[in-house]
Design a protein around this motif. Structure first.
Motif, PDB file in Angstrom:
ATOM      1  N   MET A   1       0.849  -1.199   0.000  1.00 28.75           N
ATOM      2  CA  MET A   1       0.000   0.000   0.000  1.00 28.75           C
ATOM      3  C   MET A   1       0.885   1.251   0.000  1.00 28.75           C
ATOM      4  N   ASN A   2       0.493   2.232  -0.790  1.00 30.52           N
ATOM      5  CA  ASN A   2       1.249   3.469  -0.867  1.00 30.52           C
ATOM      6  C   ASN A   2       1.063   4.280   0.410  1.00 30.52           C
ATOM      7  N   HIS A   3       2.079   5.023   0.854  1.00 32.53           N
ATOM      8  CA  HIS A   3       1.982   5.804   2.068  1.00 32.53           C
ATOM      9  C   HIS A   3       2.470   7.219   1.799  1.00 32.53           C
ATOM     10  N   THR A   4       2.094   8.134   2.691  1.00 33.11           N
ATOM     11  CA  THR A   4       2.434   9.540   2.529  1.00 33.11           C
ATOM     12  C   THR A   4       3.861   9.807   3.001  1.00 33.11           C
ATOM     13  N   ILE A   5       4.610  10.544   2.179  1.00 30.76           N
ATOM     14  CA  ILE A   5       5.988  10.891   2.529  1.00 30.76           C
ATOM     15  C   ILE A   5       6.259  12.336   2.140  1.00 30.76           C
ATOM     16  N   GLU A   6       7.410  12.832   2.561  1.00 30.86           N
ATOM     17  CA  GLU A   6       7.908  14.133   2.125  1.00 30.86           C
ATOM     18  C   GLU A   6       9.285  13.940   1.505  1.00 30.86           C
ATOM     19  N   GLU A   7       9.540  14.668   0.434  1.00 31.69           N
ATOM     20  CA  GLU A   7      10.836  14.592  -0.256  1.00 31.69           C
ATOM     21  C   GLU A   7      11.280  16.011  -0.564  1.00 31.69           C
ATOM     22  N   LYS A   8      12.576  16.265  -0.432  1.00 27.50           N
ATOM     23  CA  LYS A   8      13.103  17.591  -0.724  1.00 27.50           C
ATOM     24  C   LYS A   8      14.043  17.524  -1.914  1.00 27.50           C
ATOM     25  N   VAL A   9      13.818  18.413  -2.884  1.00 21.59           N
ATOM     26  CA  VAL A   9      14.681  18.511  -4.062  1.00 21.59           C
ATOM     27  C   VAL A   9      15.329  19.884  -4.057  1.00 21.59           C
ATOM     28  N   SER A  10      16.643  19.920  -4.150  1.00 23.12           N
ATOM     29  CA  SER A  10      17.375  21.190  -4.109  1.00 23.12           C
ATOM     30  C   SER A  10      18.204  21.365  -5.369  1.00 23.12           C
ATOM     31  N   GLU A  34       1.051  19.654  -9.386  1.00 25.29           N
ATOM     32  CA  GLU A  34       0.305  19.286  -8.181  1.00 25.29           C
ATOM     33  C   GLU A  34      -1.046  18.673  -8.526  1.00 25.29           C
ATOM     34  N   LYS A  35      -1.743  19.303  -9.457  1.00 26.74           N
ATOM     35  CA  LYS A  35      -3.079  18.838  -9.824  1.00 26.74           C
ATOM     36  C   LYS A  35      -3.028  17.464 -10.481  1.00 26.74           C
ATOM     37  N   ARG A  36      -2.036  17.256 -11.353  1.00 17.26           N
ATOM     38  CA  ARG A  36      -1.960  16.008 -12.094  1.00 17.26           C
ATOM     39  C   ARG A  36      -1.511  14.835 -11.220  1.00 17.26           C
ATOM     40  N   LEU A  37      -0.594  15.096 -10.285  1.00 13.65           N
ATOM     41  CA  LEU A  37      -0.028  14.008  -9.490  1.00 13.65           C
ATOM     42  C   LEU A  37      -0.531  13.981  -8.048  1.00 13.65           C
ATOM     43  N   GLN A  38      -1.425  14.909  -7.724  1.00 16.76           N
ATOM     44  CA  GLN A  38      -2.025  14.920  -6.387  1.00 16.76           C
ATOM     45  C   GLN A  38      -0.959  15.018  -5.301  1.00 16.76           C
ATOM     46  N   VAL A  39      -0.094  16.012  -5.430  1.00 14.29           N
ATOM     47  CA  VAL A  39       0.945  16.264  -4.429  1.00 14.29           C
ATOM     48  C   VAL A  39       0.877  17.734  -4.027  1.00 14.29           C
ATOM     49  N   ILE A  40       1.656  18.084  -3.011  1.00 11.54           N
ATOM     50  CA  ILE A  40       1.825  19.485  -2.602  1.00 11.54           C
ATOM     51  C   ILE A  40       3.294  19.836  -2.767  1.00 11.54           C
ATOM     52  N   ILE A  41       3.552  20.932  -3.491  1.00  8.01           N
ATOM     53  CA  ILE A  41       4.929  21.372  -3.730  1.00  8.01           C
ATOM     54  C   ILE A  41       5.122  22.731  -3.068  1.00  8.01           C
ATOM     55  N   GLU A  53       1.516  10.930  -1.648  1.00 12.07           N
ATOM     56  CA  GLU A  53       1.765   9.499  -1.676  1.00 12.07           C
ATOM     57  C   GLU A  53       3.146   9.228  -2.260  1.00 12.07           C
ATOM     58  N   ALA A  54       3.789   8.207  -1.755  1.00 11.40           N
ATOM     59  CA  ALA A  54       5.203   7.955  -2.059  1.00 11.40           C
ATOM     60  C   ALA A  54       5.491   7.908  -3.550  1.00 11.40           C
ATOM     61  N   ASP A  55       4.685   7.147  -4.292  1.00 14.65           N
ATOM     62  CA  ASP A  55       4.937   6.992  -5.718  1.00 14.65           C
ATOM     63  C   ASP A  55       4.855   8.322  -6.447  1.00 14.65           C
ATOM     64  N   SER A  56       3.831   9.122  -6.119  1.00 14.41           N
ATOM     65  CA  SER A  56       3.656  10.424  -6.765  1.00 14.41           C
ATOM     66  C   SER A  56       4.759  11.402  -6.380  1.00 14.41           C
ATOM     67  N   VAL A  57       5.184  11.352  -5.130  1.00 18.33           N
ATOM     68  CA  VAL A  57       6.253  12.243  -4.666  1.00 18.33           C
ATOM     69  C   VAL A  57       7.553  11.947  -5.401  1.00 18.33           C
ATOM     70  N   LEU A  58       7.898  10.669  -5.551  1.00 21.61           N
ATOM     71  CA  LEU A  58       9.135  10.302  -6.244  1.00 21.61           C
ATOM     72  C   LEU A  58       9.069  10.697  -7.724  1.00 21.61           C
ATOM     73  N   LYS A  59       7.898  10.524  -8.342  1.00 18.37           N
ATOM     74  CA  LYS A  59       7.746  10.933  -9.738  1.00 18.37           C
ATOM     75  C   LYS A  59       7.870  12.442  -9.874  1.00 18.37           C
ATOM     76  N   THR A  60       7.269  13.168  -8.929  1.00 13.70           N
ATOM     77  CA  THR A  60       7.342  14.625  -8.970  1.00 13.70           C
ATOM     78  C   THR A  60       8.782  15.108  -8.840  1.00 13.70           C
ATOM     79  N   ALA A  61       9.547  14.482  -7.961  1.00  9.58           N
ATOM     80  CA  ALA A  61      10.949  14.860  -7.793  1.00  9.58           C
ATOM     81  C   ALA A  61      11.722  14.665  -9.087  1.00  9.58           C
ATOM     82  N   ARG A  62      11.451  13.572  -9.777  1.00  6.56           N
ATOM     83  CA  ARG A  62      12.134  13.304 -11.043  1.00  6.56           C
ATOM     84  C   ARG A  62      11.707  14.294 -12.120  1.00  6.56           C
ATOM     85  N   ILE A  63      10.431  14.647 -12.127  1.00  8.18           N
ATOM     86  CA  ILE A  63       9.928  15.605 -13.111  1.00  8.18           C
ATOM     87  C   ILE A  63      10.542  16.978 -12.878  1.00  8.18           C
TER      88      ILE A  63
END
Length: 325
Positions: A1-10, A34-41, A53-63
């Motif tokens: 199951m996916n879980h909520t995380i925080e990731e920092k990109v610098s 944010e709208k497409r991947l349901q994350v907060i930046i 959610e973890a999967d979306s956060v990691l994808k957002t960081a890569r994007i």
């Protein structure tokens, strides 16, 4: 199951100009992601805190990393750039084309620098450069014709070819254009207008007019290709799905020395009579194993128009699949 995380990109050292391009006016690029991947930046001093959610956060960081990398080479980012990077088929290859052995294309035209915006577009441009016959097959808005015209103009300007020949089948008139009013130019103009539009964007109306007058660019319906041998030319057959088998064979056998031929089409939009098989579908099957013939299949994710176009294409594909079950 996916879980909520925080990731920092610098992005260090801080480059405010590149960061502004990444975020967009009033942070519109970040809001779109944010709208497409349901994350907060949350941007702050060259860093971005991403929550979700973890999967979306990691994808957002890569994007974000991929988009920031683009700001090094491009004057501005657009929502189209971001939309394409969000495509599912690019999620595992966001660094493409960096780190590959394939040539990285950047074509100069009057509107600025033109470069491929997806893996399939890059594959298509590489194929055009390295194969005498290339098929670009896929839905509307994926850049099939526009990129082919860009490569043709680039080849003409570099004197790799002596002329550009652009052609389309005039399906609605059954190729019998004599029944239409006006001279030849007036008869065929409605069928060739999309090709004119691409040329105007690349070169501007005045230069296109000059090149047409000098026969460096020729636009003609497919029927007028019969009996010719085309040497040292860049030839584009647009709307190839509306050719018959005989017309497609006729076109492909016009190719002479020093020439490149590109056939574009969408096999989901065939306007031929029901009993008439498409020459494009037939050619793909016949030539799929022939050396020096390359076939690039575009997908909905390659659409470079408004994001709704991608959704429309997918909806139609899903409907057709459901009907065929």
């Amino acid at each position: 199951m996916n879980h909520t995380i925080e990731e920092k990109v610098s992005f260090i050292p801080i480059d405010n100009d590149r960061l502004a391009k990444l975020c967009g006016q009033f942070d519109e690029h970040l809001r779109f992601i944010e709208k497409r991947l349901q994350v907060i930046i949350a941007p702050r001093s060259g860093s971005f805190k991403i929550s979700g959610e973890a999967d979306s956060v990691l994808k957002t960081a890569r994007i974000l990393t991929a988009l920031y990398d683009k700001t090094k080479h491009h004057a501005d980012l657009t929502l189209d750039d971001i939309h394409l990077l969000l495509g599912d088929h690019l999620m595992d290859t966001l660094s493409y084309p960096h780190g590959t052995d394939e040539e990285k294309f950047e074509i100069l035209n009057r509107a600025g620098r033109l470069s491929p915006k997806s893996k399939n577009q890059q594959d298509y441009l590489n194929a055009i450069k390295n194969h005498p016959i290339v098929f670009g097959v896929g839905p509307a808005g994926t850049g099939k014709t526009f990129l082919a015209v860009a490569m043709a103009v680039d080849a003409l300007q570099k004197e790799l070819v002596q002329r550009i020949i652009l052609t389309r089948p005039a399906v609605e008139a059954g190729e019998r254009l004599g029944y239409l009013p006006g001279d030849l130019a007036q008869k065929v103009d409605p069928y060739l207008r999309p090709l004119y539009d691409a040329l105007y964007e690349m070169l501007g109306p005045e230069q296109v007019t000059r090149l047409l007058a000098k026969n460096h660019i020729e636009l003609a319906p497919l029927a007028y290709m019969r009996g010719r041998t085309l040497n040292n030319a860049f030839i584009i057959l647009d709307e190839g799905q509306n050719t018959t088998r005989e017309q497609m064979k006729m076109f492909l056998t016009r190719i002479g020395f020093g020439s490149t031929a590109v056939v574009t089409g969408d096999i989901t939009q065939i306007d031929l009579a029901r009993a008439v098989p498409s020459g494009l579908i037939h050619a793909i099957e016949v030539l799929k194993s022939v050396n020096d013939v390359h076939i690039t299949h575009f997908e909905a994710n390659d659409a470079v128009r408004h994001p709704i176009v991608q959704k429309v294409i997918r909806a139609y594909e899903q409907y057709d699949d459901d009907q065929n079950v």
